[in-house]
Design a protein around this motif. Structure first.
Motif, PDB file in Angstrom:
ATOM      1  N   ILE A 265       0.862  -1.179   0.000  1.00  7.29           N
ATOM      2  CA  ILE A 265       0.000   0.000   0.000  1.00  7.29           C
ATOM      3  C   ILE A 265       0.900   1.231   0.000  1.00  7.29           C
ATOM      4  N   ARG A 266       0.715   2.088  -0.994  1.00  4.09           N
ATOM      5  CA  ARG A 266       1.567   3.272  -1.150  1.00  4.09           C
ATOM      6  C   ARG A 266       0.691   4.506  -1.332  1.00  4.09           C
ATOM      7  N   LEU A 267       0.988   5.532  -0.571  1.00  2.00           N
ATOM      8  CA  LEU A 267       0.223   6.776  -0.627  1.00  2.00           C
ATOM      9  C   LEU A 267       1.193   7.950  -0.659  1.00  2.00           C
ATOM     10  N   THR A 268       1.011   8.834  -1.655  1.00  2.35           N
ATOM     11  CA  THR A 268       1.854  10.022  -1.798  1.00  2.35           C
ATOM     12  C   THR A 268       1.054  11.252  -1.412  1.00  2.35           C
ATOM     13  N   LEU A 269       1.597  12.045  -0.525  1.00  2.00           N
ATOM     14  CA  LEU A 269       0.908  13.239  -0.048  1.00  2.00           C
ATOM     15  C   LEU A 269       1.081  14.386  -1.042  1.00  2.00           C
ATOM     16  N   PRO A 270       0.158  15.356  -1.030  1.00  2.00           N
ATOM     17  CA  PRO A 270       0.295  16.498  -1.951  1.00  2.00           C
ATOM     18  C   PRO A 270       1.517  17.331  -1.602  1.00  2.00           C
ATOM     19  N   SER A 271       1.969  18.094  -2.567  1.00  2.00           N
ATOM     20  CA  SER A 271       3.162  18.925  -2.357  1.00  2.00           C
ATOM     21  C   SER A 271       2.891  20.340  -2.840  1.00  2.00           C
ATOM     22  N   ARG A 272       3.572  21.279  -2.231  1.00  4.58           N
ATOM     23  CA  ARG A 272       3.532  22.676  -2.662  1.00  4.58           C
ATOM     24  C   ARG A 272       4.954  23.040  -3.065  1.00  4.58           C
ATOM     25  N   LEU A 273       5.166  23.101  -4.378  1.00  5.22           N
ATOM     26  CA  LEU A 273       6.526  23.222  -4.890  1.00  5.22           C
ATOM     27  C   LEU A 273       6.980  24.676  -4.925  1.00  5.22           C
ATOM     28  N   SER A 274       8.231  24.875  -4.609  1.00  5.06           N
ATOM     29  CA  SER A 274       8.848  26.188  -4.753  1.00  5.06           C
ATOM     30  C   SER A 274       9.303  26.372  -6.201  1.00  5.06           C
ATOM     31  N   PHE A 275       9.867  27.544  -6.492  1.00  6.04           N
ATOM     32  CA  PHE A 275      10.345  27.822  -7.854  1.00  6.04           C
ATOM     33  C   PHE A 275      11.344  26.765  -8.307  1.00  6.04           C
ATOM     34  N   ALA A 276      12.345  26.504  -7.487  1.00  8.06           N
ATOM     35  CA  ALA A 276      13.382  25.546  -7.870  1.00  8.06           C
ATOM     36  C   ALA A 276      12.808  24.142  -8.036  1.00  8.06           C
ATOM     37  N   GLN A 277      11.861  23.764  -7.174  1.00  5.15           N
ATOM     38  CA  GLN A 277      11.283  22.424  -7.263  1.00  5.15           C
ATOM     39  C   GLN A 277      10.439  22.257  -8.515  1.00  5.15           C
ATOM     40  N   ARG A 278       9.703  23.298  -8.879  1.00  4.80           N
ATOM     41  CA  ARG A 278       8.901  23.222 -10.106  1.00  4.80           C
ATOM     42  C   ARG A 278       9.791  23.019 -11.326  1.00  4.80           C
ATOM     43  N   VAL A 279      10.858  23.789 -11.386  1.00  2.09           N
ATOM     44  CA  VAL A 279      11.758  23.690 -12.535  1.00  2.09           C
ATOM     45  C   VAL A 279      12.431  22.323 -12.571  1.00  2.09           C
ATOM     46  N   ALA A 280      12.931  21.872 -11.424  1.00  2.00           N
ATOM     47  CA  ALA A 280      13.637  20.586 -11.383  1.00  2.00           C
ATOM     48  C   ALA A 280      12.701  19.418 -11.681  1.00  2.00           C
ATOM     49  N   GLN A 281      11.426  19.550 -11.338  1.00  4.41           N
ATOM     50  CA  GLN A 281      10.475  18.465 -11.558  1.00  4.41           C
ATOM     51  C   GLN A 281      10.273  18.175 -13.041  1.00  4.41           C
ATOM     52  N   LEU A 282      10.451  19.188 -13.885  1.00  4.55           N
ATOM     53  CA  LEU A 282      10.233  19.032 -15.324  1.00  4.55           C
ATOM     54  C   LEU A 282      11.535  18.799 -16.085  1.00  4.55           C
TER      55      LEU A 282
END
Length: 485
Positions: free
Chosen positions: A244-261
């Motif tokens: 059973i795996r559950l991922t919680l929501p995230s609020r990304l910062s500027f750097a996290q948004r860029v790195a995610q893509l």
């Protein structure tokens, strides 16, 4: 001399623009390949790495049985009944300019432990492991049939308990604790063995938008509760092969948004030089079909504008969602390129050509890399590009080839005979056919050149008078075609 200096100046400008275009594309590729290290500071990387390791994974208990002094290999416990309740009180936590999702975990579970052996009795050892990465672990409770056994052993690794069990004997095991974690939660289901009842409920409070992983055991229910959501896994007779795996929501910062893509931007960075070059070549071909000619420096300037589209999209994605970021980047760069084209060649002559090419190369080819429909969009963009060239070529004015001249002499046109009365009166003044000197009626030799001019004849039909050289006889009248005598 000035022309030579001007040519050298234009050449230097073109070289600088070309090197600038290559530099932009190469710099973007170098940044995107290692994007996280470019956008994260050292402190941010350490903070994120630390919190990624705080994700809690709670494994199922293990059971070891000793029958007739022979150790049976430890196996994942498959109790008749397993009931698990996990409450995650989640919140966003800011640190070093980045954001992580943390939670306080309240975990409780109940298991029915039954001795399935054939011997009269056996020594059974139960071990319940704690997650290895817990920062705090408190309010730990271990009960067997409602009481805490004195022989239970507590360590940071888990809870151990050993007892003698007879055939058919059952015990109700209750375990609970509190801890804190981050980002996700995982519960390890006993796999490969049949479980009569599996009842797991995970409640996330404080935040909405948690997601069940694709590799997780599917949920049987999902409800919205006060301040959060509840996920339920309720199975009977289950033989599981997933946790059973559950991922919680995230609020990304500027750097996290860029790195995610990073993956999507890496594909665009590799294709960017090819797309920019193909755009400029296509634009030059379309403008040539429209009889519009631009200098090399104009194309290089537009190429630099197109190359800036990709870093603009990358960093806009850090402050907004990808869709509005892509829309804004497209409008800015397209407006810049079209405005430049309008200034150098006129708006009416280029708007549809330049606009369609920008839609194809920026809107379809480039942004298509960010979608799962890349193949379809690339194919559709190629067809649209081909159609654009077809329309431009079809609108070209056609040059008709002259009809071949026949080798046979054409039939002489019929001569329309006119009566002397209908013919226009011919002026009677004469001029020497040799030097053009005006002659009087009684002149027999030209006073200008001295040549014989007596051979002037008058047409008997139309009255036209013309000079006839003796060596050219017979001669016809140039007006009506009658033979002159």
């Amino acid at each position: 001399m000035r022309k030579e200096f001007k040519r050298i100046g234009i050449l230097l400008v073109n070289i600088v623009l070309f090197m600038g275009l290559l530099g932009l594309l190469a710099a973007y590729l170098a940044v995107v390949v290692d994007l996280p290290s470019r956008v994260y500071t050292v402190a941010q990387r350490e903070y994120l790495s630390y919190n990624y390791g705080r994700s809690i994974t709670q494994a199922a208990p293990t059971l070891a049985i000793m029958e007739t002094e022979e150790q049976v290999e430890a196996a994942i416990l498959a109790p008749r009944e397993s009931r698990v309740r996990a409450t995650l009180d989640a919140r966003y936590e800011e640190g070093e300019g980045v954001s992580v999702t943390v939670y306080d975990l309240e975990f409780s579970s109940e298991y029915i432990l039954a001795y399935p052996g054939s011997e009269v009795s056996a020594a059974v050892t139960l071990f319940f492991p704690f997650p290895s990465n817990l920062e705090t672990l408190h309010k730990v409770s271990f009960l067997v049939d409602g009481e805490e056994p004195p022989e239970a052993q507590y360590t940071l690794q888990g809870i151990g308990w050993q007892t003698e069990m007879e055939a058919g004997e059952e015990h109700q095991i209750a375990i609970s604790y509190r801890a804190d974690g981050a980002n996700s939660f995982r519960y390890g289901v006993a796999q490969g063995q049949r479980s009569d009842v599996l009842d797991v409920t995970v409640t996330v409070l404080g935040l909405e938008g948690s997601e069940v992983s694709r590799t997780s055991l599917p949920t049987t229910g999902r409800d919205v509760v006060d301040r959060g959501e509840t996920f339920t896994w309720d199975y009977s007779g289950l033989i599981a092969n997933r946790d059973i795996r559950l991922t919680l929501p995230s609020r990304l910062s500027f750097a996290q948004r860029v790195a995610q893509l990073q993956g999507d931007f890496s594909r665009m960075a590799v294709l960017a030089p090819f797309l920019v070059g193909l755009f400029l070549a296509s634009l030059a071909a379309l403008l040539r079909l429209g009889d519009v000619r631009l200098g090399l420096e104009s194309y290089l300037l537009m190429g630099c504008g197109l190359a800036l589209f990709y870093p603009l999209l990358t960093f806009l994605s850090g402050v907004m969602d990808v869709v509005p970021a892509a829309t804004m980047a497209f409008l800015i760069v397209s407006g810049l390129v079209l405005a430049f084209l309008a200034l150098v060649s006129g708006w009416r002559r280029i708007w549809w050509r330049g606009g369609l090419l920008l839609v194809v190369f920026l809107g379809i080819f480039s942004l298509g890399m960010l979608t799962p429909w890349r193949g379809l969009l690339l194919t559709g963009g190629g067809l649209l590009l081909l159609g654009t060239f077809m329309v431009a070529y079809a609108r070209q004015p056609r040059v008709t080839e002259p009809e071949p001249v026949s080798a046979e002499a054409p039939d002489p046109e019929p001569v329309l005979e006119t009566s002397p009365a209908e013919a226009a009166p011919e002026p009677m003044s004469r001029h020497c056919p040799h030097c053009g000197r005006a002659l009087a009626e009684d002149h027999q030799f030209c006073p200008g050149c001295g040549r014989d001019i007596r051979d002037f004849r008058t047409c008997a039909k139309c009255g036209h008078e013309q000079f006839v050289s003796p060596e050219l006889e017979p001669v016809h009248c140039v007006r009506c075609g009658k033979l002159l005598r």
